[in-house]
Structure formats: structure tokens, C-alpha cells
Design a protein around this motif. Structure first.
Motif, mmCIF file in Angstrom:
data_model
loop_
_atom_site.group_PDB
_atom_site.id
_atom_site.type_symbol
_atom_site.label_atom_id
_atom_site.label_comp_id
_atom_site.label_asym_id
_atom_site.label_seq_id
_atom_site.Cartn_x
_atom_site.Cartn_y
_atom_site.Cartn_z
ATOM 1 N N LEU A 76 43.251 22.584 -23.321
ATOM 2 C CA LEU A 76 44.888 22.364 -23.177
ATOM 3 C C LEU A 76 45.530 21.731 -22.335
ATOM 4 N N ALA A 77 44.676 22.004 -21.050
ATOM 5 C CA ALA A 77 45.189 21.325 -19.593
ATOM 6 C C ALA A 77 44.879 19.915 -19.906
ATOM 7 N N ALA A 78 43.740 19.690 -20.412
ATOM 8 C CA ALA A 78 43.263 18.060 -20.630
ATOM 9 C C ALA A 78 44.278 17.364 -21.569
ATOM 10 N N ALA A 79 44.491 18.193 -22.522
ATOM 11 C CA ALA A 79 45.722 17.397 -23.697
ATOM 12 C C ALA A 79 47.101 17.437 -22.988
ATOM 13 N N VAL A 80 47.557 18.270 -22.124
ATOM 14 C CA VAL A 80 48.495 18.088 -21.342
ATOM 15 C C VAL A 80 48.459 16.617 -20.568
ATOM 16 N N LEU A 81 47.669 16.648 -19.707
ATOM 17 C CA LEU A 81 47.433 15.423 -18.867
ATOM 18 C C LEU A 81 47.164 13.948 -19.568
ATOM 19 N N SER A 82 46.683 14.125 -20.803
ATOM 20 C CA SER A 82 46.541 12.950 -21.846
ATOM 21 C C SER A 82 47.835 12.404 -22.037
ATOM 22 N N ALA A 83 48.560 13.550 -22.331
ATOM 23 C CA ALA A 83 50.057 13.246 -22.879
ATOM 24 C C ALA A 83 50.874 12.358 -21.701
#
Length: 352
Positions: A189-196
Motif C-alpha cells: 500500500l505504501a508503494a501504491a501511495v508513493l507511485s501516486a
């Protein structure tokens, strides 16, 4: 803080009530209706930070990315010709409806065409600002009414006996496993947030959702075991987006154009009916479930249609492929086409 908490509690109450009433997409539609109603008919100070809208998009993007596989990626590649054909067909139908709107209202065709093309609200308003003789109020009304008509009508259609019985599941995606806060899920989920955040930096369309789709989808395709998105967070995403949409329902700037809104609803429904017809063609063309085809072509936003698709277990990767293709086509092709079109002799003659 009080305004934010009040807004959240209203959205929660609306979503809970609509869930008890078994309304499709209850948390999104219920929160939207409740918050809008209290905005309109009470003196409550309501606020909803854009950051929470982005959070909802990140959650939806994660769920979409998790649905990708190498097989669906290849299938999307083989459907590029149909993506182009269907996108052009939807835009042509929108232009015809814009012409009829102009004939019935006398509003100039530049404004109705710019407002009728099913691109994102912000993108089309920005495009309208760059064009001469385009009424931004008309553009905003047409775009918002179309979006909201689709948000309200499509869920009821896909859950209706008319369209639902095509082998697609009716249960929402996600898991209610209480152990979802495991460290592996938090890392993904952290990777998804950073990708956003990264997608915003490079100005991708619908960046808060597209970034997670690319990163999470890439991890799935590479063979990583990506944890499922919990059902609790899917509900949170619906709340975040539903409350955000409620703030789009303000037509106070329309003033004398209020009589134009019912016509906008009619043209939006006509476009939706046309998309149902195109969906039958698409489902036969590629032998995909009708619901997947219909949600792929529905003239709503990618995030909203992804949530609808998720609720009936439609193929999210196909849905995202079609909506993303349409967004990119409208972003990169339509502005040049409209500038050329509005400089044509027909439009120049109309101005004199």
C-alpha cells in the motif's frame, strides 16, 4: 476539524442507510446524497480535503492493479483497434447530441461540443478555457450532469435483471480478513501511495489512480504475491469519492441556464443508451461478458466505473484499458481536432 468530522459522519450515515436499503454502490451513492442534501438545505459548514479524494483513488488503483496479469495485458493489446473504434464512436455520438442541444437551446456549438465529449471534468474545462467562444458554465454543466447521471444510473443497470445475468459475479471484490494490516500489505500500500505522488509529479491523467495501477499491476505481472485489497478499505474509498462528488453538485453559477440542466440529463441518458448498443457489439467482437463491455464503454470517469466493475466482479483490467485509452485519446488528440474544427469556415461563419 469540526466541519470535516461532520462531513464524514454525514457520509457514513448516508452510506449506512443506503446499505440497509440494498442500494447498489451504497457507500458512494449514500454519502453523496446525504452530504449534498445537508449542504443544500442546512447551514452546516462542510469540508472535504482533496487529499481524501486522492486516498480513495489510490485504493481503487491498487485494486485495479491487482487484477492485472500477463494474459489480460496481452488481451488489452489485441483490443487496441476496438478501443479506437469504440472511442471514436462514443465521441461522434456525443457530437451529434451536442448539435441537437445547440438546435434546441441556441447555445453555440463550440460550448456544447466541448461539454459533451466524455473526457474528465477538469480536462475539458481547462480545454474550454483555451478555446474562443466557449461558455465554461455550459461545459461544466454538461460534464457534471453526464458524470452524475452515469454514477447514479449505471449501478442500477448493472445490478438489474436486464443486464446482470451474464455469468458475472455480484459480490464485491476485496477481503474482510481482520489480519489485513499485515506488514506485507502495508508495504504494498505504501508503494501504491508513493507511485501516486510520482505520477502527479510527471502529470499523468488521474495520477492518484493511474500510478498505483501501473506499479501494483507491474508487481503482479512480475510474479509478486500482492495482498488483496480489504473490503473495509473499498468501503472507505467509496465514502471518500462519494463525499467528494457531492461537492460537484453545486449549480448555483448556472443562473439563467437552469432550464438547460434537464436537457443535459436527457442527452446524458441518450449517450448511455447508445453505449449499451455499442457494448453488445463489443461483447460479440471479443467474446467478453456484456457487463465488462458495458462498464468499459460507459461515459463515466475511470475511478467510478472501476468501483462499479469491482462490485460485480467484472474484468477490471479490460475496463481500465478502455477508459485509459479514451482519456489519453481525448487528452492528446481531441484538443488539436477541436482547434482545427472551430477554425473551419462553418464555425467562422456562425460567429459573424
Amino acid at each position: 476539524m469540526r466541519a470535516f468530522l461532520t462531513t464524514f459522519l454525514l457520509g457514513l450515515a448516508g452510506g449506512g442507510l443506503f446499505t440497509l436499503l440494498h442500494v447498489p454502490l451504497s457507500w458512494m451513492l449514500g454519502s453523496m446524497v446525504f452530504v449534498f442534501g445537508f449542504q443544500k438545505w442546512s447551514r452546516l459548514d462542510l469540508q472535504w480535503p482533496p487529499l481524501l479524494r486522492d486516498l480513495g483513488l489510490v485504493i481503487v488503483g491498487y485494486a485495479i492493479g491487482q487484477s492485472f496479469s500477463m494474459k489480460t495485458l496481452v488481451e488489452i493489446g489485441t483490443q487496441l483497434p476496438s478501443m479506437l473504434t469504440m472511442t471514436v464512436a462514443v465521441i461522434v455520438i456525443s457530437a451529434i447530441l451536442a448539435y441537437l442541444t445547440t438546435k434546441l437551446t441556441g447555445i453555440n456549438l463550440q460550448s456544447t461540443i466541448t461539454g459533451s465529449i466524455p473526457g474528465g471534468l477538469s480536462q475539458m474545462v481547462v480545454l474550454g478555457e483555451e478555446m474562443k467562444n466557449v461558455d465554461l458554465t455550459v461545459v461544466t454543466i454538461l460534464q457534471v450532469v453526464r458524470l452524475l447521471s452515469v454514477i447514479f444510473v449505471v449501478p442500477f443497470l448493472v445490478f438489474s435483471p436486464l443486464l446482470a445475468d451474464d455469468g458475472t459475479g455480484a459480490s464485491a471484490a476485496g477481503t474482510d480478513d481482520p489480519s489485513f494490516l499485515h506488514w506485507s500489505f502495508i508495504l504494498f500500500l505504501a508503494a501504491a501511495v508513493l507511485s501516486a505522488f510520482a505520477a502527479k509529479k510527471i502529470h499523468l491523467p488521474t495520477a492518484s489512480m493511474l500510478g498505483p495501477i501501473i506499479v501494483v499491476g507491474g508487481m503482479v505481472i512480475s510474479g509478486l504475491d500482492v495482498p488483496a485489497m480489504p473490503g473495509m478499505l473499498i468501503i472507505l474509498a467509496q465514502l471518500c469519492l462519494g463525499i467528494y462528488f457531492s461537492f460537484m453538485l453545486d449549480f448555483s453559477s448556472a443562473e439563467g441556464l437552469s432550464r438547460f440542466i434537464p436537457l443535459s440529463v436527457v442527452t446524458s441518458l441518450c449517450l448511455l443508451i447508445s453505449c449499451i448498443g455499442l457494448s453488445f457489439i463489443l461483447s460479440k467482437w471479443h467474446d467478453i461478458p456484456f457487463l465488462t463491455a458495458f462498464i468499459s464503454l460507459a461515459p463515466g470517469g475511470m475511478a467510478e466505473m472501476a468501483i462499479v466493475g469491482q462490485s460485480v466482479n467484472a474484468d477490471l483490467s479490460i475496463i481500465t484499458g478502455y477508459h485509459l485509452f479514451r482519456i489519453l485519446f481525448i487528452l492528446f488528440i481531441i484538443p488539436f481536432f477541436l482547434r482545427w474544427l472551430f477554425k473551419s469556415s462553418y464555425f467562422q461563419a456562425k460567429q459573424h
